[in-house]
Design an enzyme around this catalytic site. Structure first.
Site, PDB file in Angstrom:
ATOM      1  N   ASP A   1      -4.943  -6.931  -7.164  1.00 10.94           N
ATOM      2  CA  ASP A   1      -4.974  -7.894  -6.050  1.00 10.94           C
ATOM      3  C   ASP A   1      -5.684  -9.178  -6.494  1.00 10.94           C
ATOM      4  OD1 ASP A   1      -3.946  -5.730  -4.726  1.00 10.94           O
ATOM      5  OD2 ASP A   1      -5.294  -5.850  -3.018  1.00 10.94           O
TER       6      ASP A   1
ATOM      7  N   ASP B   1      -1.350  -1.751   4.757  1.00  9.87           N
ATOM      8  CA  ASP B   1      -1.289  -0.618   5.687  1.00  9.87           C
ATOM      9  C   ASP B   1      -2.304  -0.791   6.812  1.00  9.87           C
ATOM     10  OD1 ASP B   1      -1.235   1.787   6.990  1.00  9.87           O
ATOM     11  OD2 ASP B   1      -1.377   3.015   5.184  1.00  9.87           O
TER      12      ASP B   1
ATOM     13  N   ASP C   1     -11.130  -6.641  -1.942  1.00 10.21           N
ATOM     14  CA  ASP C   1     -10.119  -7.320  -2.772  1.00 10.21           C
ATOM     15  C   ASP C   1      -8.927  -7.750  -1.914  1.00 10.21           C
ATOM     16  OD1 ASP C   1     -11.854  -5.886  -4.425  1.00 10.21           O
ATOM     17  OD2 ASP C   1     -10.377  -5.726  -6.027  1.00 10.21           O
TER      18      ASP C   1
ATOM     19  N   ARG D   1      -7.284 -14.136   1.946  1.00  8.59           N
ATOM     20  CA  ARG D   1      -8.032 -15.384   2.144  1.00  8.59           C
ATOM     21  C   ARG D   1      -7.536 -16.482   1.208  1.00  8.59           C
ATOM     22  NH1 ARG D   1     -11.779 -18.014  -0.572  1.00  8.59           N
ATOM     23  NH2 ARG D   1     -12.779 -19.660   0.631  1.00  8.59           N
TER      24      ARG D   1
ATOM     25  N   HIS E   1       0.850  -1.196   0.000  1.00  6.64           N
ATOM     26  CA  HIS E   1       0.000   0.000   0.000  1.00  6.64           C
ATOM     27  C   HIS E   1       0.883   1.243   0.000  1.00  6.64           C
ATOM     28  CE1 HIS E   1      -3.563  -2.530   1.584  1.00  6.64           C
ATOM     29  NE2 HIS E   1      -3.518  -2.478   0.265  1.00  6.64           N
TER      30      HIS E   1
ATOM     31  N   THR F   1       1.782  -5.784  -8.151  1.00  7.44           N
ATOM     32  CA  THR F   1       0.673  -4.925  -8.571  1.00  7.44           C
ATOM     33  C   THR F   1       1.247  -3.655  -9.212  1.00  7.44           C
ATOM     34  OG1 THR F   1       0.599  -4.180  -6.275  1.00  7.44           O
ATOM     35  CG2 THR F   1      -1.065  -5.775  -6.961  1.00  7.44           C
ATOM     36  N   GLY F   2       0.408  -2.946  -9.957  1.00  7.35           N
ATOM     37  CA  GLY F   2       0.855  -1.895 -10.864  1.00  7.35           C
ATOM     38  C   GLY F   2       1.853  -0.883 -10.331  1.00  7.35           C
ATOM     39  N   THR F   3       1.460  -0.143  -9.300  1.00 11.21           N
ATOM     40  CA  THR F   3       2.337   0.939  -8.847  1.00 11.21           C
ATOM     41  C   THR F   3       3.546   0.382  -8.104  1.00 11.21           C
ATOM     42  OG1 THR F   3       0.247   2.114  -8.519  1.00 11.21           O
ATOM     43  CG2 THR F   3       2.246   3.236  -7.827  1.00 11.21           C
ATOM     44  N   THR F   4       3.321  -0.635  -7.297  1.00 14.00           N
ATOM     45  CA  THR F   4       4.438  -1.289  -6.609  1.00 14.00           C
ATOM     46  C   THR F   4       5.445  -1.809  -7.628  1.00 14.00           C
ATOM     47  OG1 THR F   4       2.875  -2.006  -4.887  1.00 14.00           O
ATOM     48  CG2 THR F   4       5.011  -3.110  -4.938  1.00 14.00           C
TER      49      THR F   4
ATOM     50  N   SER G   1      -2.961  -2.171 -11.196  1.00 21.23           N
ATOM     51  CA  SER G   1      -2.879  -1.591  -9.863  1.00 21.23           C
ATOM     52  C   SER G   1      -3.890  -2.291  -8.949  1.00 21.23           C
ATOM     53  CB  SER G   1      -3.178  -0.089  -9.945  1.00 21.23           C
ATOM     54  OG  SER G   1      -3.039   0.493  -8.665  1.00 21.23           O
ATOM     55  N   GLY G   2      -3.548  -2.380  -7.659  1.00 23.64           N
ATOM     56  CA  GLY G   2      -4.405  -3.108  -6.714  1.00 23.64           C
ATOM     57  C   GLY G   2      -5.877  -2.729  -6.799  1.00 23.64           C
TER      58      GLY G   2
ATOM     59  N   HIS H   1     -10.476  -0.591  -1.753  1.00 21.22           N
ATOM     60  CA  HIS H   1     -10.692  -1.937  -2.304  1.00 21.22           C
ATOM     61  C   HIS H   1     -10.483  -2.989  -1.225  1.00 21.22           C
ATOM     62  CE1 HIS H   1      -6.494  -0.931  -2.416  1.00 21.22           C
ATOM     63  NE2 HIS H   1      -6.121  -2.105  -2.858  1.00 21.22           N
TER      64      HIS H   1
ATOM     65  N   LYS I   1       5.028   1.475   0.565  1.00 18.85           N
ATOM     66  CA  LYS I   1       5.771   1.176  -0.668  1.00 18.85           C
ATOM     67  C   LYS I   1       7.270   1.408  -0.508  1.00 18.85           C
ATOM     68  CE  LYS I   1       2.330   1.555  -4.348  1.00 18.85           C
ATOM     69  NZ  LYS I   1       1.068   1.486  -3.618  1.00 18.85           N
TER      70      LYS I   1
HETATM   71  O1  LIG Z   1      -3.445  -1.531  -3.573  1.00 18.60           O
HETATM   72  C1  LIG Z   1      -2.607  -2.376  -3.592  1.00 18.60           C
HETATM   73  C2  LIG Z   1      -2.787  -3.637  -2.876  1.00 18.60           C
HETATM   74  O2  LIG Z   1      -4.010  -3.766  -2.216  1.00 18.60           O
HETATM   75  C3  LIG Z   1      -1.341  -2.172  -4.318  1.00 18.60           C
HETATM   76  O3  LIG Z   1      -1.577  -1.692  -5.603  1.00 18.60           O
HETATM   77  P1  LIG Z   1      -0.486  -0.792  -6.298  1.00 18.60           P
HETATM   78  O4  LIG Z   1       0.807  -1.496  -6.233  1.00 18.60           O
HETATM   79  O5  LIG Z   1      -0.952  -0.613  -7.712  1.00 18.60           O
HETATM   80  O6  LIG Z   1      -0.462   0.520  -5.554  1.00 18.60           O
END
Ligand SMILES: O=C(CO)COP(=O)(O)O
Length: 145
Positions: A64, A84, A94, A100, A11, A37-40, A58-59, A91, A15
């Site tokens: 996710d 976090d 998700d 889970r 999150h 995930t996208g931004t990570t 992205s999550g 989300h 990050k």
């Molecule tokens: O939101 C996330 C995981 O729940 C992470 O997504 P990003 O890496 O795209 O920010």
């Protein structure tokens, strides 16, 4: 040696911690197949100067769930998810679903740096003969309805 596949997710407030930890352990990470995930994933690619990270959506946009689907298909060996604990996420369903499905399919999950360090340095990470037992859900799939 079978290459292990690791999913990396963080999150926004976590990050920098994740990217720094992966950078600090670059030697251990370099032989691993990485998904994120996208931004990570974008931040990891920039910092590690790796262009072979499999960057998903992205999550909040479905990333996710993509990782969850890969776990269900047996394609992910380890989930490192620095979520976090101090900030609600839009989300949240998700995130719960991902955690889970990781518990359901018995894959190791690290939600903070301390746990991630234990797992990354485990002898199992480089032991071809070891893989966590994939649960048998035939009692469920074969149930009488
Ligand atoms: O939101 C996330 C995981 O729940 C992470 O997504 P990003 O890496 O795209 O920010």
């Amino acid at each position: 040696m079978a290459v292990k596949s690791v999913a990396l997710v963080a999150h926004d407030n976590k990050k920098e911690e994740l990217v720094q930890w992966v950078t600090d352990n670059n030697t251990r990470f370099s032989p691993l197949k990485l998904y994120a995930t996208g931004t990570t994933g974008r931040l990891l690619g920039e910092r590690l100067k790796r262009d072979d990270i499999n960057v998903l959506l992205s999550g909040p946009l479905g990333g996710d769930q993509q990782i969850g689907a890969m776990i269900a298909e047996g394609k992910i060996d380890l989930l490192v998810f620095f979520w976090d604990p101090l900030e609600p996420q839009p989300h949240d369903p998700d995130i719960k679903a991902l955690l889970r499905i990781a518990a359901l399919w018995n894959i190791p999950v690290a939600s903070n740096r301390a746990t991630a360090e234990f797992i990354l340095t485990s002898a199992y990470m480089t032991d071809d003969k070891h893989s966590p037992q994939r649960p048998d859900f035939s009692y469920y799939t074969q149930r009488k309805i």
